[in-house]
Design a protein around this motif. Structure first.
Motif, mmCIF file in Angstrom:
data_model
loop_
_atom_site.group_PDB
_atom_site.id
_atom_site.type_symbol
_atom_site.label_atom_id
_atom_site.label_comp_id
_atom_site.label_asym_id
_atom_site.label_seq_id
_atom_site.Cartn_x
_atom_site.Cartn_y
_atom_site.Cartn_z
ATOM 1 N N PRO B 55 69.217 74.570 21.367
ATOM 2 C CA PRO B 55 68.552 75.826 21.736
ATOM 3 C C PRO B 55 67.992 75.838 23.161
ATOM 4 C CG PRO B 55 67.395 74.719 19.915
ATOM 5 C CD PRO B 55 68.513 73.830 20.314
ATOM 6 N N HIS B 56 67.987 77.006 23.733
ATOM 7 C CA HIS B 56 67.359 77.235 25.035
ATOM 8 C C HIS B 56 66.547 78.517 24.933
ATOM 9 C CE1 HIS B 56 69.756 74.108 26.963
ATOM 10 N NE2 HIS B 56 70.870 74.651 26.487
ATOM 11 N N SER B 57 65.744 78.792 25.951
ATOM 12 C CA SER B 57 65.031 80.061 25.981
ATOM 13 C C SER B 57 65.011 80.575 27.413
ATOM 14 C CB SER B 57 63.605 79.907 25.430
ATOM 15 O OG SER B 57 62.816 79.122 26.297
ATOM 16 N N TYR B 89 63.248 80.475 33.874
ATOM 17 C CA TYR B 89 63.616 79.095 33.531
ATOM 18 C C TYR B 89 63.708 78.980 32.021
ATOM 19 C CZ TYR B 89 58.567 78.478 32.597
ATOM 20 O OH TYR B 89 57.291 78.607 32.117
ATOM 21 N N CYS B 90 64.128 77.811 31.548
ATOM 22 C CA CYS B 90 64.203 77.575 30.099
ATOM 23 C C CYS B 90 62.876 76.972 29.653
ATOM 24 C CB CYS B 90 65.359 76.633 29.772
ATOM 25 S SG CYS B 90 65.329 76.054 28.054
ATOM 26 N N GLY B 91 62.269 77.564 28.640
ATOM 27 C CA GLY B 91 60.973 77.084 28.162
ATOM 28 C C GLY B 91 61.049 75.718 27.505
ATOM 29 N N LEU B 92 62.238 75.331 27.029
ATOM 30 C CA LEU B 92 62.403 74.010 26.419
ATOM 31 C C LEU B 92 62.813 72.966 27.445
ATOM 32 C CD1 LEU B 92 63.466 76.185 24.007
ATOM 33 C CD2 LEU B 92 63.588 74.003 22.802
ATOM 34 N N HIS B 93 63.591 73.383 28.426
ATOM 35 C CA HIS B 93 64.110 72.464 29.441
ATOM 36 C C HIS B 93 63.833 73.075 30.811
ATOM 37 C CE1 HIS B 93 66.766 72.456 25.800
ATOM 38 N NE2 HIS B 93 66.323 71.220 25.770
ATOM 39 N N PRO B 94 62.599 72.930 31.300
ATOM 40 C CA PRO B 94 62.183 73.695 32.486
ATOM 41 C C PRO B 94 62.926 73.334 33.765
ATOM 42 C CG PRO B 94 60.498 72.117 31.849
ATOM 43 C CD PRO B 94 61.523 72.108 30.754
ATOM 44 N N HIS B 95 63.707 72.240 33.738
ATOM 45 C CA HIS B 95 64.521 71.965 34.931
ATOM 46 C C HIS B 95 65.671 72.970 35.048
ATOM 47 C CE1 HIS B 95 66.716 69.808 31.778
ATOM 48 N NE2 HIS B 95 67.774 69.855 32.544
ATOM 49 N N MET B 96 65.926 73.716 33.956
ATOM 50 C CA MET B 96 66.953 74.764 33.999
ATOM 51 C C MET B 96 66.325 76.031 34.589
ATOM 52 S SD MET B 96 68.470 74.317 30.146
ATOM 53 C CE MET B 96 69.321 75.896 30.209
ATOM 54 N N GLN B 97 66.813 76.448 35.741
ATOM 55 C CA GLN B 97 66.233 77.611 36.406
ATOM 56 C C GLN B 97 67.319 78.583 36.858
ATOM 57 O OE1 GLN B 97 62.664 76.582 39.033
ATOM 58 N NE2 GLN B 97 63.899 74.723 39.179
HETATM 59 CU CU LIG Z 1 66.920 74.700 27.591
#
Ligand SMILES: [Cu+2]
Lengths: 312, 104
Positions: B55-57, B89-97
């Motif tokens: 999952p991502h957000s 950004y992704c709330g689970l994986h904040p390096h994803m922007q």
């Molecule tokens: Cu994510």
């Protein structure tokens, strides 16, 4: 242990010195609960150093059903089965987060039911997957937040070892790594202030507290603040999950270790385009899932960490 | 002058073609928002679709938007009406922007 200008130390001070002597000296020699502790009453005796074993499981991701492991529930059951079959019951277990895949009530229920089979005292910290309910973490805190501070952090003692459970998966910042925040760090500084440096420390959190691989977010922005607070202690063990593989390093008195998942493996840093679930041949999977056992011995030796897989 | 024009052209070269009014999609693949930088006309509805098996957000940096966790093949849509940059950004994986530039 005698302070200057103090010819008649208070009784309390004498006791403190004796406790210190008991933990700092006697356990390195006798290897058991020092007899002199009988003088100190049960409350203090409970804090005495003695050898014990505890377990770590991590990243059970209940609810995950994709190609990398369509049966995450069953592999957790297998791991728990191995724990139930242990000849000696461990003192406790920690779960370093991502109990569930999507924070759903049925996923928390399934995990609790299976893990409850061990009959062990289990101490949890949340992973980012445990806080994605409608209430942004309410589901987790309703179940596991009792007696914790803030987003769910806490500390407890077991046989003279001080355990610290940290939460580094809330208020994550754009472009950042794991995050503890000023409030939690202030609490930790306060918690550690009066602890003698001889107290063995076990600190656990979901995301590694040191930077394993920043490109994949595998680290904690303010993790160095924790390590700074722990530097004066003689024995520090840092246990994490999140990366679904074992990475270990030792720096001075600090041992860092990450546990395998019970659900699915993730790639070695930098060997894949992304850190997502890694699909391996079915016969390889049990070799890449597992749990961690930690043996606490007496004295200032590092704790002995042993990882076993579901194939062992 | 020549140098800055060149830089501008280079910058635009990295963008996806501007979407004009119609719905447009951002795919989440391999922990990456694709395209990472999108340009749309104001009023465009952007659909984020998660094609990863984790999952991502989607969370706005300015706090104006927060999607639920998107499981595999889940999507969420967002209509952008405020011209300027929408950073997320992704709330689970904040390096994803990612960033969406909203044109008036
Ligand atoms: Cu994510």
């Amino acid at each position: 242990m005698q302070e200057k200008n103090e010819t008649e130390p208070s009784r309390r001070h004498v006791l403190e010195c004796m406790i210190w002597a008991g933990t700092g000296v006697l356990w390195t020699v006798s290897g058991g609960i020092p007899k002199s502790l009988g003088l100190l009453g049960e409350a203090d005796a409970a804090q005495a150093q003695s050898a014990f074993t505890f377990l770590q499981i991590s990243d059970s991701h209940i609810g995950f059903n994709k190609a990398a492991n369509p049966h995450a529930l069953d592999t957790l059951k297998e791991a728990i089965g191995k724990i139930e079959a242990l000849p000696a019951k461990p003192a406790l277990m920690i779960h370093t987060g991502d109990i569930t895949h999507l924070s759903r009530a049925d996923q928390f229920d399934d995990a609790a039911q299976i893990i409850g089979g061990t009959g062990l005292d289990v101490h949890y910290v949340p992973g980012e997957h445990d806080l994605v309910d409608e209430g942004n973490g309410k589901a987790y805190l309703d179940r596991y937040g009792k007696g914790t501070k803030g987003a769910g952090w806490y500390a407890f003692d077991q046989n003279g070892v001080h355990f610290i459970a940290l939460v580094n998966v809330v208020n994550l910042k754009a472009g950042g790594l794991g995050n503890l925040g000023a409030e939690q760090l202030a609490w930790l500084a306060d918690d550690l202030r009066d602890k003698p440096a001889s107290t063995p420390i076990v600190v656990f959190a979901h995301i590694p507290l040191w930077t394993v691989y920043a490109d994949w977010g595998w680290g904690t922005d303010d993790g160095a603040e924790v390590l700074k607070l722990l530097r004066r202690f003689g024995s520090v063990t840092v246990l994490n999950g999140h990366i679904h593989q074992i990475i270990q390093k030792i720096e001075g008195n600090m041992t860092f270790h990450t546990a395998r998942s019970t659900a699915f493996p993730q790639p070695v840093p930098g060997t894949a385009p992304a850190p997502g679930p890694m699909t391996v041949p079915a016969d390889r999977l049990p070799h890449m899932l597992g749990l961690t056992r930690v043996d606490v011995s007496i004295g200032s030796k590092p704790l002995a960490i042993t990882d076993t897989t579901l194939a062992d | 002058m020549k140098a800055s024009l060149f830089a501008l052209a280079l910058g635009l070269g990295l963008l996806a073609a501007p979407a004009l009014g119609a719905d447009t999609k951002i795919l989440i693949q391999n922990f990456t928002f694709t395209p990472t930088h999108l340009e749309v006309k104001s009023g465009t509805t952007v659909i984020f679709k998660n094609e990863d098996d984790i999952p991502h957000s989607v969370v706005a940096v300015d706090g104006s938007f927060h999607s639920r966790a998107l499981d595999t093949d889940d999507q969420v849509s967002l209509t952008l009406t405020k011209p300027g940059d929408f950073a997320y950004y992704c709330g689970l994986h904040p390096h994803m922007q990612g960033k969406i530039t909203v044109l008036p």
